[in-house]
Scaffold this motif. Structure first.
Motif, short mmCIF file in Angstrom:
data_model
loop_
_atom_site.label_atom_id
_atom_site.label_comp_id
_atom_site.label_asym_id
_atom_site.label_seq_id
_atom_site.Cartn_x
_atom_site.Cartn_y
_atom_site.Cartn_z
N MET A 94 -11.41 13.90 6.13
CA MET A 94 -10.45 12.81 6.04
C MET A 94 -10.86 11.58 6.83
O MET A 94 -10.34 10.51 6.62
N LEU A 95 -11.78 11.71 7.74
CA LEU A 95 -12.22 10.59 8.56
C LEU A 95 -12.64 9.43 7.66
O LEU A 95 -13.49 9.58 6.79
N GLY A 96 -12.02 8.29 7.83
CA GLY A 96 -12.36 7.12 7.04
C GLY A 96 -11.71 7.07 5.68
O GLY A 96 -11.99 6.18 4.89
N MET A 97 -10.84 8.02 5.40
CA MET A 97 -10.16 8.02 4.10
C MET A 97 -8.79 7.38 4.24
O MET A 97 -8.23 7.32 5.32
N PRO A 98 -8.22 6.90 3.14
CA PRO A 98 -6.90 6.29 3.21
C PRO A 98 -5.85 7.35 3.54
O PRO A 98 -6.08 8.53 3.34
N THR A 99 -4.72 6.89 4.02
CA THR A 99 -3.63 7.83 4.30
C THR A 99 -3.15 8.42 2.99
O THR A 99 -3.30 7.82 1.94
N ALA A 100 -2.57 9.57 3.08
CA ALA A 100 -2.15 10.29 1.89
C ALA A 100 -0.74 9.95 1.46
O ALA A 100 -0.04 10.76 0.92
N ALA A 101 -0.30 8.73 1.74
CA ALA A 101 1.06 8.34 1.37
C ALA A 101 1.12 7.96 -0.11
O ALA A 101 0.38 7.09 -0.55
N PRO A 102 1.97 8.61 -0.88
CA PRO A 102 2.09 8.22 -2.28
C PRO A 102 2.79 6.87 -2.41
O PRO A 102 3.47 6.44 -1.48
N ARG A 103 2.63 6.24 -3.51
CA ARG A 103 3.25 4.93 -3.76
C ARG A 103 4.76 5.08 -3.77
O ARG A 103 5.29 5.95 -4.44
N PRO A 104 5.46 4.24 -3.01
CA PRO A 104 6.91 4.33 -3.00
C PRO A 104 7.48 3.93 -4.35
O PRO A 104 6.92 3.11 -5.06
#
Length: 173
Positions: A94-104
């Protein structure tokens, strides 16, 4: 974009030989694993073993909504592959990857039209949607203080209070 003057018409017609509609990556989560493996294979220098994609990384990749589509996925994976190789690791983490937040849900396109709805009804629906979102946003910015929110919006406090009440939104004077 051609009609708005943002894209050259002659270039459009050169490129539009066979139009192909490709849905955004966020609508094709099932393609992410295949694309990720292909991107990592292409990013692997000759003679080095391919990097592995642990399930936790794949889950994070599937959870992201990829507003930059495949270009963003490629950039993220190439950076992650470089960092993994520099650290001497076999797995892309996960280092350097975007956060796993889905689109609101609020960010989804609200302009989906129903052909069975009249213009008047469709407009009323979107006016109400805009009104609710705007008043919600405004009240959140001012901690529910209707007077401060009305000042910023340059509207009468009573009118904003009526709008908030109509949409079931709280607020203090």
């Amino acid at each position: 974009m051609v009609q708005r003057g943002k894209f050259r018409e002659d270039l459009f017609f050169r490129l539009a030989v066979v139009p192909i509609h490709v849905p955004p990556l966020r609508a094709r989560a099932e393609d992410i694993e295949m694309l990720a493996r292909r991107i990592l294979d292409a990013a692997t220098p000759e003679g080095l073993p391919p990097l592995k994609l642990p399930e936790s990384t794949l889950a994070a990749l599937r959870a992201h909504d990829w507003p930059g589509n495949v270009r963003e996925l490629r950039n993220v994976l190439e950076r992650a592959a470089y960092l993994a190789r520099a650290a001497g690791e076999e797995d892309v983490r996960m280092l350097g990857m975007p956060t796993a937040a889905p689109r609101p849900a609020a960010a989804a396109d609200p302009f989906v039209f129903d052909p069975t709805t009249s213009y008047r009804d469709a407009r009323a629906k979107f006016d109400a949607l805009f009104e609710r979102r705007y008043v919600t946003w405004l009240l959140e910015r001012h901690g529910g203080n209707i007077s401060a929110a009305a000042r910023e919006a340059q509207m009468d406090r009573k009118h904003l209070s009526d709008l908030a009440r109509r949409h079931g939104l709280g607020g203090s004077s």
